[in-house]
Design a protein around this motif. Structure first.
Motif, mmCIF file in Angstrom:
data_model
loop_
_atom_site.group_PDB
_atom_site.id
_atom_site.type_symbol
_atom_site.label_atom_id
_atom_site.label_comp_id
_atom_site.label_asym_id
_atom_site.label_seq_id
_atom_site.Cartn_x
_atom_site.Cartn_y
_atom_site.Cartn_z
ATOM 1 N N GLU A 80 -21.403 15.611 20.340
ATOM 2 C CA GLU A 80 -22.735 15.692 19.746
ATOM 3 C C GLU A 80 -23.734 16.329 20.700
ATOM 4 O OE1 GLU A 80 -26.029 12.672 17.708
ATOM 5 O OE2 GLU A 80 -24.134 11.910 18.512
ATOM 6 N N VAL A 107 -27.166 20.251 8.984
ATOM 7 C CA VAL A 107 -27.087 18.809 8.786
ATOM 8 C C VAL A 107 -25.623 18.416 8.888
ATOM 9 C CG1 VAL A 107 -27.556 16.886 7.225
ATOM 10 C CG2 VAL A 107 -29.124 18.842 7.310
ATOM 11 N N VAL A 108 -25.281 17.717 9.927
ATOM 12 C CA VAL A 108 -23.889 17.353 10.186
ATOM 13 C C VAL A 108 -23.546 16.106 9.382
ATOM 14 C CG1 VAL A 108 -22.203 16.744 11.945
ATOM 15 C CG2 VAL A 108 -24.051 18.340 12.489
ATOM 16 N N LYS A 109 -22.488 16.205 8.611
ATOM 17 C CA LYS A 109 -22.034 15.065 7.817
ATOM 18 C C LYS A 109 -21.083 14.225 8.665
ATOM 19 C CE LYS A 109 -19.447 13.892 3.687
ATOM 20 N NZ LYS A 109 -18.427 13.163 4.467
ATOM 21 N N GLU A 110 -21.412 12.989 8.847
ATOM 22 C CA GLU A 110 -20.597 12.084 9.630
ATOM 23 C C GLU A 110 -19.876 11.104 8.707
ATOM 24 O OE1 GLU A 110 -23.158 10.201 12.375
ATOM 25 O OE2 GLU A 110 -23.563 12.032 13.541
ATOM 26 N N GLY A 111 -18.699 10.698 9.116
ATOM 27 C CA GLY A 111 -17.922 9.773 8.302
ATOM 28 C C GLY A 111 -16.964 10.519 7.398
ATOM 29 N N ARG A 112 -16.130 9.755 6.708
ATOM 30 C CA ARG A 112 -15.097 10.308 5.833
ATOM 31 C C ARG A 112 -15.420 10.167 4.355
ATOM 32 N NH1 ARG A 112 -9.414 8.283 8.660
ATOM 33 N NH2 ARG A 112 -9.798 9.201 10.719
ATOM 34 N N VAL A 170 -18.678 13.959 -0.569
ATOM 35 C CA VAL A 170 -19.967 14.636 -0.495
ATOM 36 C C VAL A 170 -20.989 13.960 -1.397
ATOM 37 C CG1 VAL A 170 -21.136 16.831 -0.865
ATOM 38 C CG2 VAL A 170 -18.839 16.806 0.094
ATOM 39 N N GLU A 196 -23.557 9.760 -1.133
ATOM 40 C CA GLU A 196 -24.943 9.401 -0.875
ATOM 41 C C GLU A 196 -25.758 9.422 -2.160
ATOM 42 O OE1 GLU A 196 -26.153 8.243 1.852
ATOM 43 O OE2 GLU A 196 -24.233 8.420 2.897
#
Length: 315
Positions: free
Chosen positions: A57, A105-110, A113, A116
């Motif tokens: 990061e 915008v970095v998508k974190e987690g598995r 899409v 959210e």
């Protein structure tokens, strides 16, 4: 009394004196082994997932916050086209042009899409339910009708399966009347020994025409798979005198007849499964004196012993 230069060295003294120039700089063997051990531990240390993620990061943020260097090929190409640092790309005088690239915008987690958005929707519904608004009442009503909707769907599937069973019974009676011959092979659907005829599809009774259509589609797909498999090991110019009509169609040596759209069958299939089943069972009783629920072919029109027309009457 200060020692003179002529005094002899005291070889029996236990004091160990070292040159002043070497004090603090000479590494003993013990110190060297300790240093080498610490360096080996540092090299062998594997960072944890949290540390690796944190380092990644940090590197990513540094790369995103760094402007495009003037030595890069991309910057040099844009500079040749008239780009200047701090200005926008495109036509001059455009007030809405962007001077900075789009933010990442970095998508974190598995998670997926759309998770959210789904969470936000559920949150709004929960808030509406707590406030006691119309949206909350509608949600509570929907939850109350969930079991009823599932029951209707299961009943529709059950009735649909009974429609296929009634079509097979109709096919057996109609084919026997038309003098059909036994099929002689099993198509994988339990149709072994089914009597079939060469009658055109549109001349078949619409009550069980869908069964014939479905069987024709499966046979067509089987021939296509056979054609694909054989094309890998057989030359296209080879002519086999033992080929029948279906083999020639599968190899493309003979054009396959494509039937027109059957609007009558489409209209029949658009009916509710219960209505289609009712028409089939009524036709079986009136024409062939057969009760689908009793599974019996009665000898006369009175059909003595049959409890009634519906499934409920048969218990």
């Amino acid at each position: 009394m200060a020692p003179s230069e002529d005094d002899e060295d005291d070889y029996m003294s236990m004091a160990i004196t070292e040159p002043l120039s070497t004090l603090g700089r000479v590494e003993t063997s013990i110190q060297r082994r300790a240093r080498q051990k610490r360096e080996a531990e540092v090299r062998a240390h594997q960072p944890s997932k949290a540390e690796s993620a944190r380092q990644t990061e940090i590197k990513r943020d540094e790369a995103l916050n760094t402007s495009l260097p003037t030595t890069s090929k991309g910057y040099q190409m844009m500079a040749r086209l008239g780009f200047k640092a701090g200005s926008a790309l495109g036509r001059e005088g455009n007030e809405h042009a962007r001077t900075e690239p789009l933010g990442v915008v970095v998508k974190e987690g598995r998670a997926g899409v759309g998770l959210e958005g789904e969470k936000k929707r559920k949150f709004r519904e929960e808030v509406g339910a707590q406030e006691g608004g119309d949206e909350g009442n509608k949600k509570r009503e929907t939850e109350g009708e969930f079991r009823e909707r599932q029951g209707r769907e299961r009943e529709e599937k059950r009735v649909e399966s009974m429609c296929w069973g009634a079509m097979k019974v109709l096919e057996g009676f109609e084919s026997a009347q038309d003098g059909g011959e036994l099929n002689g092979h099993d198509d994988g659907e339990g149709e072994m020994g089914k009597k079939t005829t060469e009658k055109p599809t549109k001349q078949i009774n619409v009550l069980w025409r869908g069964l014939v259509r479905d069987r024709q589609e499966k046979e067509r797909e089987r021939r296509m798979r056979y054609d694909l498999h054989q094309s890998l090991s057989r030359h296209a110019a080879y002519d086999d005198p033992d080929e029948d009509e279906q083999d020639k169609q599968a190899w493309g040596r003979q054009e396959e007849e494509v039937e027109d759209e059957d609007h009558e069958l489409e209209e029949f299939n658009q009916l509710e499964p219960a209505e289609r089943l009712g028409r089939m069972l009524e036709y079986l009783r009136n024409t062939w004196r057969y009760c689908f629920w009793c599974k019996y072919h009665y000898p006369d029109e009175e059909m003595e012993g049959c409890p009634g027309l519906t499934e409920d009457e048969h218990g």
